[in-house]
Write a protein that holds these residues in place. Sequence first.
Motif, PDB file in Angstrom:
ATOM      1  N   LYS A  71       5.704 -12.188  43.484  1.00  0.00           N
ATOM      2  CA  LYS A  71       6.192 -10.809  43.496  1.00  0.00           C
ATOM      3  C   LYS A  71       5.085  -9.851  43.951  1.00  0.00           C
ATOM      4  N   ASN A  72       3.897 -10.000  43.407  1.00  0.00           N
ATOM      5  CA  ASN A  72       2.781  -9.133  43.794  1.00  0.00           C
ATOM      6  C   ASN A  72       2.433  -9.301  45.273  1.00  0.00           C
ATOM      7  N   ALA A  73       2.415 -10.534  45.748  1.00  0.00           N
ATOM      8  CA  ALA A  73       2.108 -10.794  47.156  1.00  0.00           C
ATOM      9  C   ALA A  73       3.196 -10.229  48.068  1.00  0.00           C
ATOM     10  N   ALA A  74       4.466 -10.331  47.626  1.00  0.00           N
ATOM     11  CA  ALA A  74       5.589  -9.846  48.438  1.00  0.00           C
ATOM     12  C   ALA A  74       5.594  -8.331  48.565  1.00  0.00           C
ATOM     13  N   LEU A  75       5.018  -7.651  47.591  1.00  0.00           N
ATOM     14  CA  LEU A  75       5.017  -6.192  47.613  1.00  0.00           C
ATOM     15  C   LEU A  75       3.800  -5.597  48.325  1.00  0.00           C
TER      16      LEU A  75
END
Length: 188
Positions: A71-75
């Motif tokens: 999630k952090n990488a996708a954002l």
Amino acid sequence: AAEHKGYGIPRRELWVHSVIVGLIAQRLCELLVETGRNSADPSLAFISGLMHDTGKAALSTELMPKLEQVKNAALEKDANWIKLENEFCLIDHATLGASLMQNWKLPKEVIDAVAFHHQPTKDHWPASIIHLADYASRFVSNPGGWSSFAVKVDPAALATCNLRLDDIQRVVFHVALDRETVDTYANI
């Protein structure tokens, strides 16, 4: 579960997105045939659009154990699902989807469209149609999920397909107005 949690998207939304990509791809091919610019098969474009994100269904489960990291990488600003999937799963949804299509003995045009829809080249004309339809689908219905806003269109795909921006705008407009067809396919 009713969600592909690894992607932050409800299953139904992924299906609706795939239906819309299929309809846009089909109608782009119909437009090309009608205007004499190409003799592409609209039915293969529709099938390719429906199938283009099949690999996400399998990879969602693989992404789950690393949910917060994903999630952090996708954002992040320049998020790229192909890169993220390869980092966390050692394969991306396009490659996995194409492998499934190959096992299911689908036509080469469908396999190529699925395999290369995020990185189309002149050699993979069907992938360029799906790439453009995938991008254009965001103007009909946002597929949701993390970083869906970060999808970028490859301008070379327009030239490869012999399409103009106004062609895409016209098709998107018609698909957006044709909720009955979208709903018919989406409620299967």
